[in-house]
Scaffold this motif. Structure first.
Motif, mmCIF file in Angstrom:
data_model
loop_
_atom_site.group_PDB
_atom_site.id
_atom_site.type_symbol
_atom_site.label_atom_id
_atom_site.label_comp_id
_atom_site.label_asym_id
_atom_site.label_seq_id
_atom_site.Cartn_x
_atom_site.Cartn_y
_atom_site.Cartn_z
ATOM 1 N N SER A 13 0.989 -1.479 -0.004
ATOM 2 C CA SER A 13 -0.262 0.011 0.007
ATOM 3 C C SER A 13 0.827 1.213 -0.071
ATOM 4 C CB SER A 13 -0.502 -0.023 1.282
ATOM 5 O OG SER A 13 -0.051 -0.113 2.711
ATOM 6 N N SER A 14 1.625 1.130 0.324
ATOM 7 C CA SER A 14 2.790 2.299 1.115
ATOM 8 C C SER A 14 3.219 2.224 -0.814
ATOM 9 C CB SER A 14 4.018 2.396 1.661
ATOM 10 O OG SER A 14 3.447 2.340 3.382
ATOM 11 N N LEU A 15 3.751 1.411 -1.514
ATOM 12 C CA LEU A 15 4.291 1.567 -2.305
ATOM 13 C C LEU A 15 3.339 2.329 -3.427
ATOM 14 C CD1 LEU A 15 6.770 -1.719 -2.781
ATOM 15 C CD2 LEU A 15 6.983 0.959 -2.525
ATOM 16 N N ALA A 16 2.169 1.763 -3.330
ATOM 17 C CA ALA A 16 1.158 2.331 -3.899
ATOM 18 C C ALA A 16 0.868 3.416 -4.146
ATOM 19 C CB ALA A 16 -0.442 1.166 -4.114
ATOM 20 N N ARG A 17 0.740 3.824 -3.230
ATOM 21 C CA ARG A 17 0.618 5.560 -2.737
ATOM 22 C C ARG A 17 1.248 6.181 -3.409
ATOM 23 N NH1 ARG A 17 -3.019 7.397 1.322
ATOM 24 N NH2 ARG A 17 -2.707 5.585 1.832
ATOM 25 N N LYS A 18 2.755 5.812 -3.329
ATOM 26 C CA LYS A 18 3.945 6.769 -3.060
ATOM 27 C C LYS A 18 4.236 6.808 -5.092
ATOM 28 C CE LYS A 18 7.109 6.046 0.372
ATOM 29 N NZ LYS A 18 7.704 7.191 0.409
ATOM 30 N N TYR A 19 3.852 5.735 -6.213
ATOM 31 C CA TYR A 19 4.044 5.064 -7.157
ATOM 32 C C TYR A 19 2.654 6.373 -7.874
ATOM 33 C CZ TYR A 19 8.323 2.711 -6.502
ATOM 34 O OH TYR A 19 9.338 1.977 -5.507
ATOM 35 N N ALA A 20 1.725 6.461 -7.074
ATOM 36 C CA ALA A 20 0.651 6.669 -7.749
ATOM 37 C C ALA A 20 0.525 8.421 -7.779
ATOM 38 C CB ALA A 20 -0.830 6.478 -7.503
ATOM 39 N N ALA A 21 1.381 8.983 -6.274
ATOM 40 C CA ALA A 21 1.151 11.015 -6.224
ATOM 41 C C ALA A 21 3.142 10.850 -7.133
ATOM 42 C CB ALA A 21 1.361 10.713 -4.527
ATOM 43 N N ALA A 22 3.662 10.246 -7.998
ATOM 44 C CA ALA A 22 4.290 10.646 -8.426
ATOM 45 C C ALA A 22 4.475 10.085 -10.135
ATOM 46 C CB ALA A 22 5.575 9.254 -8.409
ATOM 47 N N GLY A 23 3.146 10.419 -9.911
ATOM 48 C CA GLY A 23 2.523 9.717 -11.430
ATOM 49 C C GLY A 23 2.326 9.470 -12.692
ATOM 50 N N HIS A 24 2.904 7.523 -12.087
ATOM 51 C CA HIS A 24 2.809 6.367 -12.425
ATOM 52 C C HIS A 24 1.220 5.849 -12.581
ATOM 53 C CE1 HIS A 24 7.338 6.249 -12.856
ATOM 54 N NE2 HIS A 24 7.013 6.088 -11.088
ATOM 55 N N GLU A 25 0.416 4.710 -13.589
ATOM 56 C CA GLU A 25 -0.172 4.288 -13.857
ATOM 57 C C GLU A 25 -0.218 2.912 -12.579
ATOM 58 O OE1 GLU A 25 -2.122 1.520 -16.442
ATOM 59 O OE2 GLU A 25 -2.178 3.924 -17.734
ATOM 60 N N VAL A 26 -0.579 2.966 -11.365
ATOM 61 C CA VAL A 26 -0.966 1.888 -10.459
ATOM 62 C C VAL A 26 -1.917 1.048 -10.500
ATOM 63 C CG1 VAL A 26 -0.567 1.115 -8.048
ATOM 64 C CG2 VAL A 26 0.796 3.260 -9.564
ATOM 65 N N ARG A 27 -1.573 -0.299 -11.087
ATOM 66 C CA ARG A 27 -2.798 -1.433 -10.148
ATOM 67 C C ARG A 27 -3.157 -1.970 -9.426
ATOM 68 N NH1 ARG A 27 -5.801 -1.880 -15.550
ATOM 69 N NH2 ARG A 27 -5.080 -0.838 -17.549
ATOM 70 N N VAL A 28 -3.622 -1.769 -8.314
ATOM 71 C CA VAL A 28 -3.386 -2.913 -7.529
ATOM 72 C C VAL A 28 -4.231 -4.365 -7.361
ATOM 73 C CG1 VAL A 28 -2.563 -0.955 -5.909
ATOM 74 C CG2 VAL A 28 -4.874 -1.226 -6.313
#
Length: 249
Positions: A13-28
């Protein structure tokens, strides 16, 4: 970059939050399907998916699930995923603390080598030698004094480069920890395990690790946790790990 994250516990969850905030397309995804992660995905700006949906279009895949769940993944989960797509394993094996015994690892197999065998493709080991609160809250900009480090091990140079870039985006200095076989040096209760170390110290401690010395410390850790008899804080866990490594103060 399209990042697929399977598992949204503390690390995922921490990685998803960080990478989405950095502008990556994140699928969880997690074991409950897309509906089981939809609220979290909406909260962090990710896309809710099932495991197949998380991996099928990803440029990089992060597995962040307990070790017993690895063998329960669909056996064909990665069949349609190109070989060039890195798979990052963030997990740790805690026999007696959380996990049932895995005979191959108990006999000496490196943890992420076992993971690679289970899923039928190479993995990169990363994000397993920091505490959840460290990952969530203690990242810093590149070049910041005292920036903490995360060890990264694997056999494919390009996959390792991608993983090290993601460590940097998450706010930590990536440290090359060698081959996947050598990733035992960053497993639980080795000298680099969850001690909030900078990059220079991490390199020293990786070299100091002695194979076989960490495993007996799991029972010691369990005993120390039982003595505290409370929900452990970040500081409690740091102190416990320092005690197990014989570090005073």
């Amino acid at each position: 970059m399209r990042i697929g994250i399977v598992g949204v516990g503390h690390i995922g969850s921490s990685l998803a939050r960080k990478y989405a905030a950095a502008g990556h397309e994140v699928r969880v995804a997690n074991s409950k399907g897309a509906d089981g992660v939809r609220a979290f995905a909406d909260e962090v700006g990710a896309i809710a998916a099932d495991a197949r949906g998380a991996v099928e279009v990803a440029d990089v895949i992060i597995l962040s699930i307990p070790f017993p769940a690895i063998s329960k993944l669909p056996p064909d989960l990665f069949d349609g995923v190109p070989e060039r797509v890195p798979v990052i394993d963030t997990g740790n094996y805690y026999p007696g603390l959380r996990d049932p015994n895995i005979p191959e690892i108990d006999a000496g197999m490196t943890e992420s080598v076992w993971v690679a065998q289970q899923i039928g493709r190479p993995v990169i080991k990363a994000f397993n030698n920091v505490l959840a609160e460290t990952l969530a809250d203690l990242g810093a900009p590149e070049g910041a004094p005292g920036r903490l480090a995360i060890a990264v091990a694997g056999d494919d140079a390009e996959a390792k480069r991608v993983a090290m870039g993601l460590v940097n985006v998450a706010g930590f200095d990536p440290v090359d920890a060698g081959s996947l076989e050598e990733s035992w040096r960053q497993q639980p209760y080795t000298p680099v395990y969850c001690l909030d170390l900078d990059a220079a110290t991490t390199r020293v401690k990786l070299a100091e690790a002695v194979k076989g010395e960490a495993r007996p410390k799991i029972a010691h850790a369990q005993a120390l946790m039982a003595q505290l008899d409370r929900d452990l804080t970040h500081d409690d866990l740091l102190a416990l790990n320092r005690t197990l490594q014989g570090i005073e103060g």
